[in-house]
Design a protein around this motif. Structure first.
Motif, mmCIF file in Angstrom:
data_model
loop_
_atom_site.group_PDB
_atom_site.id
_atom_site.type_symbol
_atom_site.label_atom_id
_atom_site.label_comp_id
_atom_site.label_asym_id
_atom_site.label_seq_id
_atom_site.Cartn_x
_atom_site.Cartn_y
_atom_site.Cartn_z
ATOM 1 N N ILE A 139 0.852 -1.198 0.000
ATOM 2 C CA ILE A 139 0.000 0.000 0.000
ATOM 3 C C ILE A 139 0.883 1.242 0.000
ATOM 4 C CG2 ILE A 139 -1.789 1.290 1.230
ATOM 5 C CD1 ILE A 139 -2.706 -1.339 2.474
ATOM 6 N N THR A 140 0.654 2.116 -0.974
ATOM 7 C CA THR A 140 1.420 3.358 -1.050
ATOM 8 C C THR A 140 0.479 4.520 -1.275
ATOM 9 O OG1 THR A 140 3.390 4.376 -2.032
ATOM 10 C CG2 THR A 140 1.832 3.373 -3.556
ATOM 11 N N GLY A 141 1.022 5.718 -1.225
ATOM 12 C CA GLY A 141 0.223 6.908 -1.456
ATOM 13 C C GLY A 141 1.006 8.150 -1.072
ATOM 14 N N VAL A 142 0.593 9.280 -1.614
ATOM 15 C CA VAL A 142 1.281 10.534 -1.324
ATOM 16 C C VAL A 142 1.103 10.886 0.152
ATOM 17 C CG1 VAL A 142 1.027 11.399 -3.681
ATOM 18 C CG2 VAL A 142 -0.757 11.884 -1.992
ATOM 19 N N PRO A 143 2.017 11.681 0.731
ATOM 20 C CA PRO A 143 1.858 12.093 2.129
ATOM 21 C C PRO A 143 0.512 12.782 2.359
ATOM 22 C CG PRO A 143 4.063 12.639 1.343
ATOM 23 C CD PRO A 143 3.287 12.170 0.145
ATOM 24 N N GLY A 144 -0.147 12.422 3.454
ATOM 25 C CA GLY A 144 -1.434 13.016 3.780
ATOM 26 C C GLY A 144 -2.627 12.322 3.169
ATOM 27 N N VAL A 145 -2.379 11.226 2.431
ATOM 28 C CA VAL A 145 -3.486 10.533 1.766
ATOM 29 C C VAL A 145 -4.300 9.685 2.737
ATOM 30 C CG1 VAL A 145 -2.290 8.388 1.129
ATOM 31 C CG2 VAL A 145 -4.057 9.315 -0.384
ATOM 32 N N GLY A 146 -3.760 9.420 3.925
ATOM 33 C CA GLY A 146 -4.493 8.634 4.912
ATOM 34 C C GLY A 146 -4.155 7.164 4.906
ATOM 35 N N LYS A 147 -2.889 6.835 4.633
ATOM 36 C CA LYS A 147 -2.492 5.414 4.590
ATOM 37 C C LYS A 147 -2.722 4.729 5.933
ATOM 38 C CE LYS A 147 1.774 5.857 3.103
ATOM 39 N NZ LYS A 147 1.902 7.294 2.743
ATOM 40 N N SER A 148 -2.249 5.362 6.998
ATOM 41 C CA SER A 148 -2.334 4.724 8.315
ATOM 42 C C SER A 148 -3.777 4.514 8.752
ATOM 43 C CB SER A 148 -1.588 5.561 9.356
ATOM 44 O OG SER A 148 -0.220 5.622 9.050
ATOM 45 N N THR A 149 -4.609 5.528 8.549
ATOM 46 C CA THR A 149 -6.018 5.409 8.923
ATOM 47 C C THR A 149 -6.692 4.304 8.122
ATOM 48 O OG1 THR A 149 -6.138 7.763 9.476
ATOM 49 C CG2 THR A 149 -8.220 6.645 9.040
ATOM 50 N N THR A 150 -6.399 4.264 6.825
ATOM 51 C CA THR A 150 -7.001 3.236 5.964
ATOM 52 C C THR A 150 -6.533 1.846 6.365
ATOM 53 O OG1 THR A 150 -7.161 4.799 4.120
ATOM 54 C CG2 THR A 150 -7.247 2.449 3.579
ATOM 55 N N ILE A 151 -5.230 1.689 6.619
ATOM 56 C CA ILE A 151 -4.694 0.383 7.015
ATOM 57 C C ILE A 151 -5.280 -0.043 8.354
ATOM 58 C CG2 ILE A 151 -2.595 -0.829 7.728
ATOM 59 C CD1 ILE A 151 -1.098 0.822 5.599
ATOM 60 N N ASP A 152 -5.394 0.904 9.292
ATOM 61 C CA ASP A 152 -5.957 0.600 10.609
ATOM 62 C C ASP A 152 -7.393 0.090 10.477
ATOM 63 O OD1 ASP A 152 -5.783 0.502 13.428
ATOM 64 O OD2 ASP A 152 -6.774 2.440 13.618
#
Length: 332
Positions: free
Chosen positions: A62-75
């Motif tokens: 899973i990747t994405g630009v900074p601020g895209v919400g990776k951590s929230t989405t993964i959580d």
């Protein structure tokens, strides 16, 4: 006198890992990350013993630009999966840690739900070495997690740039998260990222962002349309989701499972895994050769001298490489 730390028993460690002992898994990963030669030997032997128990997990990058919400989405996604009966490991490839000595994922409060979920395991990348070294440790950690019974591995690229390709080369499915309102030149997304994506998910599609997310998704579909698909069995879909509101994540995971089923049916799944294993072997070999070059007394001093000569323009790069290759016995 402080007692010398006891060397782990590989056989006992392997047994504890297969029984799902999280403390044993953490100790094994620490062995993998160690730079000590004896720890490295133990770790490699341990992985070899556990190898028959690996390879059964679904590996998603899973990747994405900074601020895209990776951590929230993964959580949120990880919590959905554990509630459905999966065991989820979250690993990170963090090239920034090689420069600062720290790890962005060190603070597990970024994934508050998974951090306290007994069916989840969060591990940041090691905080030293090159990106290639970090990736190697992440691959080994992935195998240990699979042996411990984790059937979903989520690999997050915390940094940007080369880490995207690195992660894509170690997973089965590569997900790119994007922001709503693609705007100027699709947020400057590189063509290379589109080429390796198995799916694009436009995040933050809740509330006022829903309309902008749908518009962005349309733009990304148009961008993907002009690229030749990686596989004749799969056209990367573009969907909208909200990691914060837990919207669209069930559909996202359904798409991942459809992808897996199609790749298994076509034989591309096992073929890709095999290519990745061989590529990993060559990556490790190149890394070991570079380490040998830097640590060998016959070459280390001359290497530093040649670096200075090349930097100052006194020696051509090709001549410096020829000399070092000869010192290592790689050329006649």
């Amino acid at each position: 006198m402080t007692p010398k730390p006891r060397t782990p028993d590989p056989a006992l460690l392997a047994k504890d890992i297969t029984n799902g002992n999280r403390a044993a898994l953490a100790r094994a990963i620490t062995l993998v990350e160690s730079k000590k030669a004896d720890h490295r030997r133990l770790a490699h032997g341990l992985i070899q013993d556990l190898l028959p128990l690996t390879g059964k997990a679904l590996r998603v990058g899973i990747t994405g630009v900074p601020g895209v919400g990776k951590s929230t989405t993964i959580d949120t996604l990880g919590s959905n999966l554990t509630q459905a009966g999966h065991k989820v490991a979250v690993l990170a490839v963090d090239p920034s840690s090689t420069r600062t000595g720290g790890s962005i994922l060190g603070d597990k409060t970024r994934m508050a739900n998974l951090a306290v979920d007994l069916n989840a395991f969060i591990r940041p990348s090691p905080s030293a070495g090159t990106l290639g070294g970090v990736a190697a440790k992440t691959r080994e950690t992935m195998l240990l997690c699979e042996a411990a019974g984790f059937d979903v591995i989520l690999v997050e690229t915390v940094g940007i740039g080369q880490s995207e390709t690195t992660v894509a080369d170690m997973v089965d499915f590569f997900l790119v998260l994007m922001l709503p309102g693609a705007g100027d030149e699709l947020q400057g997304i590189k063509k290379g990222v589109l080429e390796i994506a198995d799916m694009i998910a436009v995040n933050k599609a809740e509330g006022d962002g829903a309309t902008r997310a749908r518009s962005a998704a349309s733009d990304y579909r148009a961008a993907l349309h002009i690229l030749a698909p990686k596989s004749p069995s799969w056209t990367p879909p573009v969907i909208t989701i909200s990691g914060l509101a837990n919207e669209g994540l069930d559909h996202l995971w359904q798409q991942v499972e459809v992808f897996r089923d199609r790749m298994l049916a076509s034989g591309e799944w096992s073929e890709k895994r095999s290519r990745q294993q061989v590529a990993w072997m060559w990556d490790l070999l190149q890394q070991r050769m570079l380490e040998a070059l830097k640590s060998n007394p016959r070459t280390a001093d001359r290497l530093r001298s040649l670096e200075g000569d090349v930097r100052d323009g006194r020696t051509a790069v090709s001549l410096a490489v020829d000399e070092l290759s000869a010192l290592m016995g790689l050329t006649e």
